[in-house]
Design an enzyme around this catalytic site. Sequence first.
Site, PDB file in Angstrom:
ATOM      1  N   CYS A  72       0.789  -1.245   0.130  1.00 12.96           N
ATOM      2  CA  CYS A  72      -0.044   0.017   0.092  1.00 12.96           C
ATOM      3  C   CYS A  72       0.850   1.220   0.116  1.00 12.96           C
ATOM      4  O   CYS A  72       2.219   1.247   0.384  1.00 12.96           O
ATOM      5  CB  CYS A  72      -0.907   0.098   1.144  1.00 12.96           C
ATOM      6  SG  CYS A  72      -2.035  -1.320   1.578  1.00 12.96           S
ATOM      7  N   GLU A  74       0.837   3.787   1.885  1.00 14.08           N
ATOM      8  CA  GLU A  74       0.935   4.315   3.134  1.00 14.08           C
ATOM      9  C   GLU A  74       2.350   3.569   3.849  1.00 14.08           C
ATOM     10  O   GLU A  74       3.409   4.260   4.256  1.00 14.08           O
ATOM     11  CB  GLU A  74      -0.018   3.824   4.311  1.00 14.08           C
ATOM     12  CG  GLU A  74      -1.384   4.959   3.905  1.00 14.08           C
ATOM     13  CD  GLU A  74      -2.102   4.223   3.250  1.00 14.08           C
ATOM     14  OE1 GLU A  74      -1.843   3.313   2.090  1.00 14.08           O
ATOM     15  OE2 GLU A  74      -3.668   4.141   3.240  1.00 14.08           O
TER      16      GLU A  74
HETATM   17  N1  THU Z   1      -4.287   0.603  -1.055  1.00 18.38           N
HETATM   18  C1  THU Z   1      -3.575   1.589  -0.531  1.00 18.38           C
HETATM   19  O1  THU Z   1      -2.237   1.990  -1.173  1.00 18.38           O
HETATM   20  N2  THU Z   1      -3.716   2.136   0.702  1.00 18.38           N
HETATM   21  C2  THU Z   1      -4.965   1.834   1.279  1.00 18.38           C
HETATM   22  O2  THU Z   1      -5.193   2.599   2.194  1.00 18.38           O
HETATM   23  C3  THU Z   1      -5.864   0.824   0.879  1.00 18.38           C
HETATM   24  C4  THU Z   1      -5.637   0.242  -0.594  1.00 18.38           C
HETATM   25  C5  THU Z   1      -4.088  -0.097  -2.281  1.00 18.38           C
HETATM   26  C6  THU Z   1      -3.734  -1.546  -2.171  1.00 18.38           C
HETATM   27  C7  THU Z   1      -3.904  -1.987  -3.652  1.00 18.38           C
HETATM   28  O3  THU Z   1      -2.855  -1.664  -4.515  1.00 18.38           O
HETATM   29  C8  THU Z   1      -5.129  -1.024  -4.201  1.00 18.38           C
HETATM   30  O4  THU Z   1      -5.068   0.099  -3.301  1.00 18.38           O
HETATM   31  C9  THU Z   1      -6.610  -1.674  -4.271  1.00 18.38           C
HETATM   32  O5  THU Z   1      -6.689  -2.289  -3.016  1.00 18.38           O
END
Ligand code: THU
Length: 157
Positions: A72, A74
Amino acid sequence: MEELTLKSKIIVCKKNELAKEEQQLVDTAIRQTDSSYAPHSHFCVGAALLLENGTIVEGCNQENAVFPAGICAERSAIFSAGAQYPNEPVVAIAVAARSPEGKLTEDPVSPCGVCRQVLVETETRFQHPVKILLYGQKHIFVIEGVSKLLPLTFKEF
Ligand code: THU
């Protein structure tokens, strides 16, 4: 028997109501959505961290065909800060996302459970709350520390 009610305070505001430094952090997170590598979900997330020394560290989600290999936005930012500035407390994080249609989300996107857990450890590590700014076109959520997002946090005894 007793019932416990857990409360979380979230401030709802517009970008221009934030301090200049925080607006800049949100803008950086928005810009980072353009660097996202999300060929599988097409959901592009950007994050920006403010360190105590004023440095901004950026991150975005990175996906992979071998699904759990991705990360993700974050955690991409937090781990990057940990590698580059291991002794610098993280004081704030901004998060923004674009939908698969390429538009910034109307509502704020909030960190997944794993990222919340990593944010908890970031706070514990530096003994400093991490202010969370979650961008949406309609409004921004401001949360004073991750304990408000992850009550009953796991701690090693
Ligand atoms: N994702 C993030 O980068 N941060 C979040 O807080 C929620 C989800 C990303 C993970 C994945 O690459 C995409 O969003 C879809 O879930």
